[in-house]
Design a protein around this motif. Structure first.
Motif, PDB file in Angstrom:
ATOM      1  N   ILE A 118     -86.816 -33.578 -14.537  1.00  0.00           N
ATOM      2  CA  ILE A 118     -86.692 -32.934 -15.855  1.00  0.00           C
ATOM      3  C   ILE A 118     -88.051 -32.996 -16.571  1.00  0.00           C
ATOM      4  CG2 ILE A 118     -84.198 -33.207 -16.189  1.00  0.00           C
ATOM      5  CD1 ILE A 118     -84.926 -35.720 -17.943  1.00  0.00           C
ATOM      6  N   ALA A 119     -89.069 -32.518 -15.853  1.00  0.00           N
ATOM      7  CA  ALA A 119     -90.441 -32.582 -16.385  1.00  0.00           C
ATOM      8  C   ALA A 119     -90.583 -31.795 -17.697  1.00  0.00           C
ATOM      9  CB  ALA A 119     -91.439 -32.082 -15.348  1.00  0.00           C
ATOM     10  N   HIS A 120     -89.644 -30.885 -17.968  1.00  0.00           N
ATOM     11  CA  HIS A 120     -89.724 -30.131 -19.228  1.00  0.00           C
ATOM     12  C   HIS A 120     -89.178 -30.938 -20.402  1.00  0.00           C
ATOM     13  CE1 HIS A 120     -85.668 -29.601 -17.818  1.00  0.00           C
ATOM     14  NE2 HIS A 120     -85.320 -28.799 -18.807  1.00  0.00           N
ATOM     15  N   LEU A 121     -88.448 -32.020 -20.103  1.00  0.00           N
ATOM     16  CA  LEU A 121     -87.888 -32.840 -21.178  1.00  0.00           C
ATOM     17  C   LEU A 121     -88.528 -34.225 -21.253  1.00  0.00           C
ATOM     18  CD1 LEU A 121     -84.085 -31.984 -20.662  1.00  0.00           C
ATOM     19  CD2 LEU A 121     -85.649 -30.985 -22.353  1.00  0.00           C
ATOM     20  N   HIS A 456     -94.823 -29.852  -1.050  1.00  0.00           N
ATOM     21  CA  HIS A 456     -93.407 -29.473  -1.199  1.00  0.00           C
ATOM     22  C   HIS A 456     -92.938 -29.347  -2.657  1.00  0.00           C
ATOM     23  CE1 HIS A 456     -93.389 -30.321   3.020  1.00  0.00           C
ATOM     24  NE2 HIS A 456     -93.399 -31.619   2.873  1.00  0.00           N
ATOM     25  N   HIS A 457     -93.789 -29.644  -3.625  1.00  0.00           N
ATOM     26  CA  HIS A 457     -93.310 -29.638  -5.019  1.00  0.00           C
ATOM     27  C   HIS A 457     -94.169 -28.787  -5.951  1.00  0.00           C
ATOM     28  CE1 HIS A 457     -90.078 -32.509  -4.532  1.00  0.00           C
ATOM     29  NE2 HIS A 457     -90.877 -33.211  -3.746  1.00  0.00           N
ATOM     30  N   CYS A 458     -93.570 -27.714  -6.438  1.00  0.00           N
ATOM     31  CA  CYS A 458     -94.243 -26.870  -7.441  1.00  0.00           C
ATOM     32  C   CYS A 458     -93.169 -26.317  -8.375  1.00  0.00           C
ATOM     33  CB  CYS A 458     -95.031 -25.761  -6.743  1.00  0.00           C
ATOM     34  SG  CYS A 458     -96.012 -24.755  -7.870  1.00  0.00           S
ATOM     35  N   GLU A 459     -92.598 -27.220  -9.181  1.00  0.00           N
ATOM     36  CA  GLU A 459     -91.504 -26.798 -10.064  1.00  0.00           C
ATOM     37  C   GLU A 459     -92.029 -26.442 -11.463  1.00  0.00           C
ATOM     38  OE1 GLU A 459     -89.707 -27.168  -6.876  1.00  0.00           O
ATOM     39  OE2 GLU A 459     -90.443 -29.136  -7.472  1.00  0.00           O
TER      40      GLU A 459
ATOM     41  N   THR B 212     -92.759 -26.693 -23.867  1.00  0.00           N
ATOM     42  CA  THR B 212     -91.985 -27.919 -23.579  1.00  0.00           C
ATOM     43  C   THR B 212     -92.652 -29.131 -24.236  1.00  0.00           C
ATOM     44  OG1 THR B 212     -93.113 -28.535 -21.518  1.00  0.00           O
ATOM     45  CG2 THR B 212     -91.303 -26.983 -21.321  1.00  0.00           C
ATOM     46  N   PHE B 213     -93.984 -29.114 -24.281  1.00  0.00           N
ATOM     47  CA  PHE B 213     -94.696 -30.226 -24.908  1.00  0.00           C
ATOM     48  C   PHE B 213     -94.650 -30.138 -26.438  1.00  0.00           C
ATOM     49  CE2 PHE B 213     -96.986 -33.106 -21.989  1.00  0.00           C
ATOM     50  CZ  PHE B 213     -96.468 -32.630 -20.804  1.00  0.00           C
ATOM     51  N   TYR B 411     -85.511 -19.193 -15.865  1.00  0.00           N
ATOM     52  CA  TYR B 411     -85.746 -19.627 -17.243  1.00  0.00           C
ATOM     53  C   TYR B 411     -84.837 -20.763 -17.685  1.00  0.00           C
ATOM     54  CZ  TYR B 411     -88.548 -15.423 -17.396  1.00  0.00           C
ATOM     55  OH  TYR B 411     -89.506 -14.473 -17.142  1.00  0.00           O
ATOM     56  N   THR B 412     -84.108 -21.333 -16.758  1.00  0.00           N
ATOM     57  CA  THR B 412     -83.170 -22.401 -17.141  1.00  0.00           C
ATOM     58  C   THR B 412     -83.871 -23.471 -17.966  1.00  0.00           C
ATOM     59  OG1 THR B 412     -82.236 -22.038 -14.956  1.00  0.00           O
ATOM     60  CG2 THR B 412     -81.342 -23.867 -16.242  1.00  0.00           C
ATOM     61  N   TRP B 413     -85.005 -23.945 -17.474  1.00  0.00           N
ATOM     62  CA  TRP B 413     -85.706 -25.026 -18.186  1.00  0.00           C
ATOM     63  C   TRP B 413     -86.239 -24.548 -19.528  1.00  0.00           C
ATOM     64  CZ3 TRP B 413     -90.974 -24.273 -19.060  1.00  0.00           C
ATOM     65  CH2 TRP B 413     -91.626 -23.321 -18.258  1.00  0.00           C
TER      66      TRP B 413
END
Lengths: 460, 460
Positions: A118-121, A456-459, B212-213, B411-413
Motif C-alpha cells: 500500500i505504497a500509496h497510503l 519483478h516489482h513496478c507498482e 498520494t504524498f 486507478y484503484t490506488w
C-alpha cells in the motif's frame, strides 16, 4: 494554520481560537468527551482535539473512521502536565471527507511487506513520514552544501546511446513495436526506425558527462535518477535509485576525500538539526543506536588507509572472514565492515585500489599497479561513497581503454577533455538511498524509496 | 584561489601574490608583453594575466593554444582605468595541459547547430556558461522556495507500469531481446519474462504519485526528469526534460495560483540577484529586452481571467488570428501570446477551461461544463505553468473516468485517495527548460539542456 505553526507558536496562542485542517490519526469517544489526534503532515507530532461528546452537533464526529479529514475550530489550551504541550478544545468540527471501516492503515503493527503493497497510503504511517521527510531534508542539504561552495548543478542525461561506464546492466528504451519490430534487409532489428535512430538505454552514471562540465565550471555535481537492470533481489539494490556525483577540476584524490567527508557531515548535521522529531522516532523505533552513531560520525575525523595496508590488517584477522583475504581481491562487505567497525571504529576511506578491480578512467598511480581511487566505508553499512582521481593523461587513458578492449569510438568526446586543456580532476558517487538508510537506520532500500522499483516489482 | 574569490576580494588583494589555475580564453603575445585571459568557470568574467614576453621561462607560454590549462602565480594589481578592475602580473606560469591548433571552440561566431554538435565543449563558451549557471541557480531557487515553506520533496518514480495521465506518447523500457523476444504459447510477447514481469514505460508526469504524498504531508513537490516520445521537431520540445510538480492539500485553485505566482517571482529574483553577470550577458547578446521583461514580471500582479472571458476578448480581435476563436477550443500559442502581450501586457492566469479539453482528474465546476484549471501565460513565451484543483469527490471522479473510457483498474490506488479522508487539493506543473528559456531569452530548448535528447538525436 498548519500544525507546524501551532507547534512553533503555541505559547503565544494560549487561549486563542485556532483553525486546523487535518486527518484523524486516532479517535477515542468516551461518555462525556471525545479525543481526536489529528495531523496534517506538516509536523511529525500530532495535535489532540477534545470535544464535548454530549453535544448534538458533534454526534457525527464520534463515528468517523481513521484517516477521515476534518476542519477543527477551537480554543488552544496549554496542558503543561500532559505529554503534549497543548490541545484544542473544539468549538466546531466540520467533516471534510470521511474514511471507511476497512481503511488499510489501522493503528496496529503491520509487516513491512504489507506496507509496501500500500505504497500509496504508507506515507501516512509514522515510520514513512519520518523516512520521507528526512529524505527531503537530506536532498535539500546536498543542494545547499554544493550551492554554498559554488558548485554548478548539472542535469546529465538519463537517456544514453552509450554504455560508456560499463557500471552495470542497462535497460533498453525504445518506441519500436517489440512484438513486430521493423527489420533491415538482412533481418536485423532496424534501429534507424527507433526514436533516436539507434539503440538507447537508461543511464547508469552521469559521471562522464559530468566531467565535460567540470572542464568548464571547475566544480559541478549531478543529482538525479540512475538505473541498473540487475537481477539482484537484496535489501540494498533497486532498479531505480538517485545518485549524487560531484566532479572537481584542479582537485586530487585527497581533496576529493575532503569534499566527501565535509558533505556527509553537513547532511547529517542538517538533518539532525531540522528533523529532530523524526530522528528521535527512528532512534526509538528503528535503530536504538542511531543518534550515537550519527553523533560519532559528525565528530570523527575520517581515517584514510591504503588498500594495501587494509589488506595487511585484514590478514591479521583472517579467521574472521568467509572470503579469504588476498591482495588484488575486491573487498567484501564483511571486510569493509570489519575495518570500519572493529579496527578503526569510525568512518574510513580506503584508497589506492588495484587497477584491475576498478574502472578504466581512474588515475594510475606511479606504482603502475594501483589507481587513485577511494571508497568511504561507514560503521553499520559499509561502502557509502566511491570515487577517484581521473586519469588526465591522454596517452595513459588511451592505453587503458585499449587494454580493456573498450570501443575507442565511443570515447572520442571523453578523450577530447584530455586533449584541450586537461587538468587534474576527481569526483565521487554517493548513492542517495544508502545515505538515507544510514541516517534513518532503515534496513531495506524499498522503505526509503517512495515507490520502489526492484526486479519483478513496478507498482503504482 | 578561484576566480570568484579574486573578484570578491580583489581590493584587499591589491599588491599581494595570488595563485590561480584556469583555462586560456584568449592570448595575445606582443613584442614585450603577453596578455592572457584566463577563466576557471567559477565566475563569469575572466582575469587578465600579463607576462614579460622577453623572459626565457615564458617562451613556451606564447605558443599555447586556446583552452590550454595553466597555473599562474603573480602579483594582483588594481587597474582602475581598464575595463577589468584588476590584473595579475605573472611571476610563474606552469603549463598543466596544452590544447591544439584545431581546438573546435575558437573565438569567433559559431552557429548554434555546430555548438550542439560539440555539446561536450560548448559549456566553455560564454553563452552556455551563462545558461547553465542560470539553470543551476534556478534549480536551487526552486528547492529553496519550497523548502522555506516546508514542502516535502518527493522523488516520484521514473519507471511506471501505467500510462495513467495519458499526457503523451511514452517510451517503453525493457530488458527483453527485441530481436527475439520470448513468446507465450499464443505467440504474444511474453512480458512475464521482462524485468518487471510486465510492460513498463518512462513517466510523463509524477502528479498522480505526488498526490498520494500530498495526502500525507499536505505540501509536496517533485522535481525530476520526464519523458515524451513525441515526434515533434520544434524549438520547444525535447524527449527528456525536467519538470517541477507541486501538490497541495487543503488548497483550492486560487491558492494554487498564489503559489505558482510566488514561485515564479522568487526564482526570477534569486537568479537576478545571484547571476548578475550572466543575466547582463544574456540581456546584451541574447535578448535586448530581457532585463526589462524580467523586472516587469517581478513587479506585476498576475491577472486572472476565466477562459470564457478570454474567449470573449479574443473574439473582439478575431481578425488577428489564423485559428478561429470559439468557446470549447484549445487556445493556440497565438491566442495565448495575444492575451498576455497585447491585452493584459503582463503575466496572466487563464482559469476554468472547458472540461473536454482538460484531463480527467480536474475539479468539475458547478456549471458542469468547466473545470477549475489554470494556465499561466507570460509575455514572450506563452504557457509556462499548467495546473488545476483536483476532483476530490469519489463519485464525480469515477463518473469522469468511465465517461472517458479509461481503465478503472489502473486507478484503484488513485481513487483510494478519495476514499480515505479526501480533501480539496491542487497542484501544477512547470516545465523547467521553459523557465530557463524565459529567464535567459534563449529560444531553443536544445540550448538550455546540457545534452538535449530530441527525435533522432541522442548523442554523448
Amino acid at each position: 494554520m498548519d500544525i507546524r505553526e501551532l507547534y512553533k507558536s503555541y505559547k503565544e496562542l494560549d487561549g486563542k481560537t485556532v483553525e486546523v485542517q487535518a486527518w484523524i490519526k486516532n479517535l477515542r469517544a468516551q461518555k462525556e468527551f471525545g479525543f481526536i489526534e489529528i495531523n496534517d503532515g506538516s509536523f511529525f507530532s500530532s495535535v489532540q482535539v477534545v470535544y464535548d461528546n454530549t453535544l448534538e452537533n458533534f454526534e457525527r464526529v464520534s463515528k468517523l473512521y481513521l484517516s477521515a479529514s476534518i476542519r477543527v475550530k477551537g480554543k488552544l489550551v496549554l496542558t503543561p502536565n500532559n505529554k503534549q504541550a497543548f490541545e484544542i478544545k473544539a468549538e466546531e468540527i466540520e467533516v471534510l471527507g470521511d474514511s471507511t471501516a476497512d481503511y488499510p492503515l489501522q493503528n496496529k503493527r503491520h509487516s513491512m511487506e504489507f506496507l509496501r503493497s500500500i505504497a500509496h497510503l504508507r506515507p501516512r504511517a509514522n515510520l514513512f513520514r519520518a523516512a520521507y521527510r528526512i529524505r527531503s531534508l537530506a536532498a535539500f542539504a546536498i543542494h545547499k552544501f554544493f550551492n554554498e561552495q559554488d558548485f554548478i548543478y548539472v542535469h546529465t542525461p538519463i537517456l544514453t546511446a552509450s554504455d560508456a561506464e560499463g557500471a552495470g546492466e542497462m535497460f533498453q528504451v525504445t518506441t519500436l513495436d517489440i512484438d513486430n519490430p521493423p527489420r533491415t534487409e538482412d533481418g536485423a532489428v532496424d534501429y534507424s526506425k527507433d526514436f533516436f535512430d539507434k539503440p538507447t538505454h537508461l543511464t547508469v552514471s552521469g559521471q562522464l558527462e559530468g566531467e565535460t562540465f567540470a572542464m568548464a565550471f571547475s566544480k559541478i555535481y549531478t543529482f538525479g535518477p540512475t538505473f541498473r537492470a540487475e537481477n539482484s533481489n537484496t535489501t540494498r539494490h533497486a532498479a531505480e535509485f538517485w545518485m549524487i556525483e560531484p566532479e572537481m577540476a584542479f582537485m586530487d584524490n585527497n581533496q576529493n576525500m575532503d569534499v566527501a567527508e565535509a558533505m556527509l557531515k553537513y547532511v547529517i548535521n542538517y538533518v539532525m538539526e531540522n528533523a529532530k522529531e523524526e530522528i528521535d522516532f527512528c532512534n526509538q523505533f528503528v535503530d536504538k543506536g542511531l543518534i550515537d552513531r550519527l553523533n560519532h560520525v559528525r565528530n570523527s575525523n575520517f581515517e584514510r588507509v591504503t588498500y594495501t595496508r587494509a589488506i595487511e590488517i585484514l590478514k591479521e584477522h583472517e579467521e574472521k572472514f568467509d572470503v579469504k583475504v588476498e591482495w588484488g581481491m575486491d573487498l567484501q562487505t564483511e571486510h569493509e565492515r570489519y575495518l570500519t567497525e572493529q579496527i578503526f571504529k569510525k568512518p574510513i576511506f580506503v584508497t589506492d585500489y588495484p587497477k584491475d578491480i576498478k574502472a578504466f578512467y581512474m588515475k594510475l598511480n606511479p606504482d603502475n599497479k594501483t589507481v587513485a581511487a577511494m571508497d568511504c566505508l561507514v560503521p553499520g553499512i559499509g561502502e557509502i561513497v566511491g570515487g577517484s582521481q581521473r586519469e588526465e593523461d591522454y596517452a595513459k587513458l588511451e592505453k587503458r581503454i585499449n587494454e580493456l578492449g573498450l570501443d575507442m569510438d565511443s570515447y572520442t568526446w571523453y578523450m577530447d577533455l584530455r586533449k584541450y586543456g586537461s587538468v587534474v580532476h576527481s569526483g565521487y558517487g554517493l548513492g542517495f538511498e544508502r545515505l538515507i538508510m544510514y541516517i534513518t537506520g532503515i534496513e531495506n532500500i524499498r522503505d526509503v524509496l517512495p515507490f520502489p522499483r526492484t526486479v519483478h516489482h513496478c507498482e503504482f
